[in-house]
Design an enzyme around this catalytic site. Structure first.
Site, mmCIF file in Angstrom:
data_model
loop_
_atom_site.group_PDB
_atom_site.id
_atom_site.type_symbol
_atom_site.label_atom_id
_atom_site.label_comp_id
_atom_site.label_asym_id
_atom_site.label_seq_id
_atom_site.Cartn_x
_atom_site.Cartn_y
_atom_site.Cartn_z
ATOM 1 N N HIS A 102 0.849 -1.205 0.000
ATOM 2 C CA HIS A 102 0.000 0.000 0.000
ATOM 3 C C HIS A 102 0.887 1.259 0.000
ATOM 4 O O HIS A 102 0.372 2.368 0.085
ATOM 5 C CB HIS A 102 -0.871 0.061 1.262
ATOM 6 C CG HIS A 102 -1.995 -0.924 1.337
ATOM 7 N ND1 HIS A 102 -2.728 -1.330 0.253
ATOM 8 C CD2 HIS A 102 -2.566 -1.538 2.412
ATOM 9 C CE1 HIS A 102 -3.680 -2.179 0.654
ATOM 10 N NE2 HIS A 102 -3.591 -2.320 1.944
ATOM 11 N N MET A 226 -15.182 -16.377 -3.598
ATOM 12 C CA MET A 226 -14.223 -15.854 -2.610
ATOM 13 C C MET A 226 -14.885 -15.553 -1.269
ATOM 14 O O MET A 226 -14.310 -15.780 -0.214
ATOM 15 C CB MET A 226 -13.519 -14.608 -3.154
ATOM 16 C CG MET A 226 -12.505 -14.934 -4.237
ATOM 17 S SD MET A 226 -11.577 -13.494 -4.810
ATOM 18 C CE MET A 226 -10.670 -12.993 -3.348
HETATM 19 S S1 PPS Z 1 -7.645 -4.339 1.992
HETATM 20 O O1 PPS Z 1 -8.067 -4.326 3.435
HETATM 21 O O2 PPS Z 1 -7.031 -3.072 1.596
HETATM 22 O O3 PPS Z 1 -6.808 -5.501 1.670
HETATM 23 O O4 PPS Z 1 -9.041 -4.474 1.213
HETATM 24 P P1 PPS Z 1 -9.187 -4.799 -0.342
HETATM 25 O O5 PPS Z 1 -9.019 -6.250 -0.545
HETATM 26 O O6 PPS Z 1 -8.331 -3.869 -1.129
HETATM 27 O O7 PPS Z 1 -10.670 -4.368 -0.641
HETATM 28 C C1 PPS Z 1 -11.787 -5.045 -0.101
HETATM 29 C C2 PPS Z 1 -12.935 -4.737 -1.037
HETATM 30 O O8 PPS Z 1 -12.828 -5.561 -2.214
HETATM 31 C C3 PPS Z 1 -14.014 -6.345 -2.327
HETATM 32 N N1 PPS Z 1 -13.718 -7.633 -2.972
HETATM 33 C C4 PPS Z 1 -14.269 -8.038 -4.127
HETATM 34 N N2 PPS Z 1 -15.117 -7.426 -4.970
HETATM 35 C C5 PPS Z 1 -15.518 -8.118 -6.078
HETATM 36 N N3 PPS Z 1 -15.121 -9.376 -6.367
HETATM 37 C C6 PPS Z 1 -14.254 -10.030 -5.546
HETATM 38 N N4 PPS Z 1 -13.886 -11.269 -5.822
HETATM 39 C C7 PPS Z 1 -13.795 -9.347 -4.375
HETATM 40 N N5 PPS Z 1 -12.965 -9.677 -3.355
HETATM 41 C C8 PPS Z 1 -12.932 -8.624 -2.510
HETATM 42 C C9 PPS Z 1 -14.497 -6.470 -0.894
HETATM 43 O O9 PPS Z 1 -15.837 -6.911 -0.829
HETATM 44 C C10 PPS Z 1 -14.293 -5.045 -0.408
HETATM 45 O O10 PPS Z 1 -15.187 -4.112 -1.013
HETATM 46 P P2 PPS Z 1 -16.593 -3.670 -0.385
HETATM 47 O O11 PPS Z 1 -17.073 -2.539 -1.260
HETATM 48 O O12 PPS Z 1 -16.349 -3.251 1.025
HETATM 49 O O13 PPS Z 1 -17.488 -4.871 -0.511
#
Ligand code: PPS
Length: 290
Positions: A102, A226
């Site tokens: 990050h 996931m």
């Molecule tokens: S972190 O804590 O920075 O590692 O979080 P990060 O993984 O960057 O972001 C988490 C958000 O990504 C969504 N997410 C997904 N969206 C769509 N498809 C898949 N497979 C997927 N995997 C993780 C997760 O739900 C979080 O977003 P929000 O909007 O909160 O749902």
């Protein structure tokens, strides 16, 4: 359950304590990249876990079972975390090292530009990042008490959240892309046309996919897969770290969720800041601010 009230400040950037120490942060800035390394760069909540899963699937396309039992944070560990060395020691030495950060560009560019390591920058509509980050603060005990959505909204726009300003993060990384072996991908690309986005990514990585391999990756990186898998959804993380009674790490997984949270006034304020910060950027980003 109490919050872990330790914050590390490094080069003006605040980060959660314990998983980051001054020692681990210094070590990350001195990290020696290999030409075969792949570095995933994100601002928090931009789809890091999603891309960690996709990268590890692409590099294990001949046998997904090899990585099934390993959590994403260990398959594609953060450079700046204290447990990096343990993860590196357990990696398959015959494969490229997959890493996450990050960090802002200024902390890594010096070492990165001396290598041919591939950099995958994953970006997301900052309005959705803000909402996702707000919810994550409630769940994650290593982040400060979030207060109201209104308070968090202002802190995010002012860059007063962990890892600083979203605007500086993306502008600074895009600003050095010519010096790097760099690929930009977005949460929106992956949501709208995952097949094309993953194909483009695997070509950049020099890992072209057979049709069957692509189908498998699409299945294993879907939100429905996931969010139900314990190695991917952080449900096994200790309750001292994540308060699972408050919400899920895999929350919604959609684009445009900000519309359910922003007031018309907040939206206008956000758009003004976005225009001031991003107006000069020539590159077209695929999200809609409307
Ligand atoms: S972190 O804590 O920075 O590692 O979080 P990060 O993984 O960057 O972001 C988490 C958000 O990504 C969504 N997410 C997904 N969206 C769509 N498809 C898949 N497979 C997927 N995997 C993780 C997760 O739900 C979080 O977003 P929000 O909007 O909160 O749902």
């Amino acid at each position: 359950m109490d919050r872990i009230k330790v914050t590390e400040v490094f080069e003006g950037i605040s980060m959660p304590g314990k998983m980051h120490t001054q020692e681990s942060l210094h070590a990350a800035t001195n990290f020696q990249f290999q030409d075969t390394d792949v570095l995933l760069v994100t601002f928090p909540k931009s789809g890091t876990t999603w891309m960690q899963q996709i990268l590890s699937l692409i590099f294990n396309k001949e046998d997904f079972q090899k990585v099934q039992g390993i959590p994403t944070w260990s398959r594609v560990p953060w450079l700046e975390h204290t447990y990096l060395l343990d993860c590196l020691a357990q990696m398959d030495a015959s494969k490229p090292r997959l890493l996450t950060t990050h960090f802002p560009a200024k902390l890594l560019i010096h070492n990165l530009k001396n290598s041919k390591a591939r950099v995958v920058y994953m970006a997301r509509n900052p309005k959705d990042v803000l909402v996702s980050y707000y919810h994550f603060h409630k769940l994650a005990k290593f982040l400060p008490d979030v207060g109201s959505f209104e308070d968090f909204f202002d802190q995010f726009l002012e860059g007063k959240v962990n890892f600083g300003s979203w605007f500086n993060h993306i502008k600074d990384w895009l600003g050095v892309q010519q010096e790097l072996n760099f690929f930009l991908i977005t949460y929106e690309d992956l949501s709208q046309d995952p097949r094309q986005a993953i194909q483009n990514l695997s070509n950049f990585l020099g890992q072209p996919l057979e049709p069957k391999e692509l189908e498998n990756i699409l299945h294993y990186c879907s939100f429905s897969f996931m969010s139900k898998n314990d190695q991917l959804n952080y449900s096994l993380t200790s309750p001292e770290v994540f308060d699972h009674s408050i919400g899920k790490f895999m929350r919604k997984g959609v684009t445009g969720n900000w519309k359910e949270y922003f007031s018309p006034e907040q939206n206008a304020k956000f758009n003004n800041v976005y225009q001031a910060e991003m107006g000069d950027l020539t590159i077209k980003l695929p999200w809609s601010l409307d």
